[in-house]
Motif scaffolding. Sequence first.
Motif, PDB file in Angstrom:
ATOM      1  N   GLU A 294      38.325  31.506  42.095  1.00 22.78           N
ATOM      2  CA  GLU A 294      39.738  31.853  42.244  1.00 22.78           C
ATOM      3  C   GLU A 294      40.017  33.259  41.714  1.00 22.78           C
ATOM      4  O   GLU A 294      40.781  34.029  42.324  1.00 22.78           O
ATOM      5  N   GLN A 298      41.597  36.264  43.992  1.00 21.98           N
ATOM      6  CA  GLN A 298      42.863  36.915  43.652  1.00 21.98           C
ATOM      7  C   GLN A 298      42.666  38.394  43.338  1.00 21.98           C
ATOM      8  O   GLN A 298      43.501  39.232  43.713  1.00 21.98           O
ATOM      9  N   ARG A 301      42.155  40.184  46.698  1.00 24.41           N
ATOM     10  CA  ARG A 301      43.421  40.296  47.435  1.00 24.41           C
ATOM     11  C   ARG A 301      44.304  41.373  46.814  1.00 24.41           C
ATOM     12  O   ARG A 301      44.896  42.199  47.514  1.00 24.41           O
ATOM     13  N   LYS A 302      44.386  41.391  45.486  1.00 26.73           N
ATOM     14  CA  LYS A 302      45.210  42.386  44.803  1.00 26.73           C
ATOM     15  C   LYS A 302      44.678  43.794  45.038  1.00 26.73           C
ATOM     16  O   LYS A 302      45.453  44.745  45.225  1.00 26.73           O
TER      17      LYS A 302
END
Length: 732
Positions: A294, A298, A301-302
């Motif tokens: 995870e 994340q 994506r950021k």
Amino acid sequence: MMRKNVCIAILLILSVAANAQVPDQTWWTFQFPKYRSSDTSLLDLRYLNERVAGEHGFIKMSKDGNSLTDGQGKPMRFWATNGGSLARDLKDAQLDSLARFLAKMGVNMVRYHGSINPKGKTSKLTDVDTAEARNIWRCVAAMKKQGIYTVISPFWPHNGHMGEWVPKEWGINGYSGKDDMWGVLFFDPQLQKGYKAWVKYLYTTSNPYTKVPLKDEPAVGMVQIENEDSPFFWTMSNVKPEVKKLVGSQFSKWLKAKYPAAKDIKDTMDLIPIWDMTQAPRLNDKSRLHDQVEFYAQTLRKFYDDMARFYRNELGCKQLINGNNWRTASQSRLLDLERWANAGVDVIATNKYFDPGHRGSNSGWRIDPGDFYTSPSALKNPADLPTNVKHVDGRPMMITESGWNLPNRYQTEGPLLVAAYGGLTGLDAYFWFTPTAMDYMRQPHLSFLHLPDGQHPMNRWTSSTPGELGMFPANALIQRLGYVKEVKILQEHRTMKSMLDRTIPPIFEEQAFDPNRDFVTSKNADQGQFGPMTFLTGGVSSSYEAKADEVAVGNDLTQLIDTKAGKVTSATGQLQLDHRKGIFTLNTPKAKAVSGFLNTQKKFDLGTVTITSQNEYATIELVSMDGQDIDRSAKILLQIGTIFRPTGWQEEPATIADDKQQLKGYKITNTGKMPWLGMPALGTITIKNKQIRKAIQLDAAGYAVKELKLISSADGIGLELPKDAMYILLER
């Protein structure tokens, strides 16, 4: 990894007849004539392009986000190629010639795959390779004049691409000399600072060749943030200890934010190897491995979201943005997370090649005597088709590097299959990798390397071959003019929970394929619910914001996938693949084609067109050039491709042990020499069309060679194929 670095060097198509050891004297010599200014080429697709690229504004996304349009909203598909980086080696006039040639062959987009990071002992991290930037500017300007858009890929963290002395002087902890920097950009603020300085210079400095900075240049079709890198790939396990510590500290902060009451979180967490992420998770997994997956998702994506904002808000770039184009260590368990991480920006991309099964000590960049290859055809191995990709709902899809890599005797099938299945599934752009000359390669052998018996190795990375580049025109027409009907066959909806749990989705890319027992649907969780033949029936897409995992299927796949007969038919009925015989047929109103091992069937009835062939292997296409259906068209391109090879190429059947299995294929005993030879075409075509009165055989540059004799009938015409045919113009 697949290729690179050496791919700017020369190379040749090296197909050969199955059992031929001595060149057959009946094979014809391929030649590309010099430009004849006094003549008019009868095959020139420059007219398909805009007067200048960006004439109607910046490329946009369609209203539903699934495709691309020009600045006025007109749908656009791209027949694209790499090769922009040839600007490093070409003078201005030569670069103009390359652009003109590509436009003539139907290309309307190129990719410049380079690295603008600083190079040299005295460089600082925020310096820029100004020579590379200038060549990108030159490329954009030259391609623009011929109506060709440019996609810019400015960074690839492989050591050979970054320069001999990089990144020692950059001050990235743990990295020096020629170290690869896989994964570092996603986590290291210092490297991100350098990257932003490089692209700021590239995009905001006025292009001296157009007087417009790239940020305001509509001829720049797309921005690609980075090439081939992901924390979900195997290379993440090889980052230096200093970067592992940096990532571990970021992971620690992330964990403390997620679990504020936890007492077992160290200031620097140990990273679990990527291999563990490829394995089946435990039921209701709440482990640190689950958290690390995870955290990676994340963070990735950021990173892309932040970089997109930087390009948009700080640099002022108006182009569409693509994050990356890479794969994962497990396409079944991790690829959807990778695609989700990229889905915050505009366009999704991947790199995906058709592998020739080449084995040798230098097989990453050249072909040597003694090398082995399996000589596969995608027609018998359809699970490996590069077009078998899941699109992301609401995002255009590109394949930014691909090709039927050498050594491969069956190259001529590639462009047809890409145009046909790309059109069926709604693929927006497919980039061939890669041109290595201004037109065709004159000398693909690496003559500076001397081998016994006077031989020379060949570089294996080129598309400038008769079997690949030579097949562009008909298939550029098919792809760009939408001659194949698009249809969606399967839509997959995934929840974030299922992706983080690494559960195998209903369908995924790059599954194994057994032609004797490939499934249509399956209850085996390790295979996925739907088999790889599903990709040949229509478009497959995924969405990642679902409240529940579900899948919607548009047709009864058991009616389209005949496992007993070994045939797959598209939901439109226009495409059919017999993967047992290795024969593909395309039957649309404006394009008719057959490809494969044609002498196993010999006759093909495509409605208004009948094709006969005695060839061991060939690709034969008829494509309307005036937009009319084949039975009414007054201008049709007949394109023929067989097997091509160097003069004197020799090979012999062989079997090798590979990963505990026996591979059957061929041992290369002689890499041959120039010129290239083509297997003679053996066949006929008949067309129910009363408009056609003339058949003109063209040379490789599209110039008229001679008029051919047509056989007239009550409802149309017939033609025996010349043995040395590649292009024939049928017209009124």
